[in-house]
Design an enzyme around this catalytic site. Structure first.
Site, PDB file in Angstrom:
ATOM      1  N   LYS A 197      21.587 -19.735  20.834  1.00  0.00           N
ATOM      2  CA  LYS A 197      21.019 -18.476  21.345  1.00  0.00           C
ATOM      3  C   LYS A 197      22.122 -17.572  21.901  1.00  0.00           C
ATOM      4  O   LYS A 197      21.865 -16.515  22.464  1.00  0.00           O
ATOM      5  CB  LYS A 197      20.001 -18.780  22.452  1.00  0.00           C
ATOM      6  N   LYS A 257      23.883 -18.111  24.475  1.00  0.00           N
ATOM      7  CA  LYS A 257      23.749 -18.076  25.938  1.00  0.00           C
ATOM      8  C   LYS A 257      24.493 -19.271  26.510  1.00  0.00           C
ATOM      9  O   LYS A 257      24.485 -20.349  25.933  1.00  0.00           O
ATOM     10  CB  LYS A 257      22.278 -18.243  26.336  1.00  0.00           C
TER      11      LYS A 257
END
Ligand code: C2G
Length: 131
Positions: free
Chosen positions: A44, A46
């Site tokens: 993602k 992240k």
């Protein structure tokens, strides 16, 4: 039992997350959270401050959360919904429209909830850098 499911990273847990979890839980009587693993966070793009184990412990301490399962990929939602007899899928409206396919695939109700304004993990990190 009306089961609801949501997914996320929930890093640096804040009141925006709690508002989402509370509203999600109020849509049924059992809330499952698919918590992004550290590996899936990389997919993602992240990185989280707290590792999966700590983020899981924090979520488990919240009265609105009944169960936490690992979120390891984008595709698992269909089986998670079917295997757990989930009735409603809930997520913040920053994802508006992105998960409508789940209704066609599983019959689940898909609900996008208003994000809580003026709070985000990214903002917290930025603000702390300026301290
Ligand atoms: N959220 C919110 N208000 C905020 C911040 C977050 O309602 N101010 C909601 C998000 O919309 C999301 C949940 O809190 O529904 C968790 O936020 P994130 O951890 O940022 O979730 P995200 O990384 O978008 O993961 O497969 C789905 C993804 O795993 C969703």
């Amino acid at each position: 039992m009306k089961k609801v499911i949501t997914y996320g990273t929930f890093d640096l847990l804040h009141y925006g997350h709690i508002n989402l979890l509370r509203r999600a839980r109020e849509m049924g009587d059992y809330l499952i959270v698919g918590l992004s693993t550290d590996e899936f966070n990389r997919e993602k793009e992240k990185t989280s401050y707290f590792p999966y184990s700590e983020r899981k412990a924090l979520l488990q301490a919240i009265r609105y959360v009944d169960e936490v399962i690992p979120e390891v990929n984008w595709a698992q939602k269909i089986n998670d919904i079917k295997d757990n007899d989930v009735v409603t899928f809930v997520i913040g409206n920053d994802w508006e429209g992105k998960f409508d396919y789940l209704t066609e695939k599983t019959g689940v109700e898909v609900v996008y909830l208003e994000r809580t304004p003026a709070i985000s993990t990214t903002q917290i990190k930025k603000d702390l850098q300026e301290v």
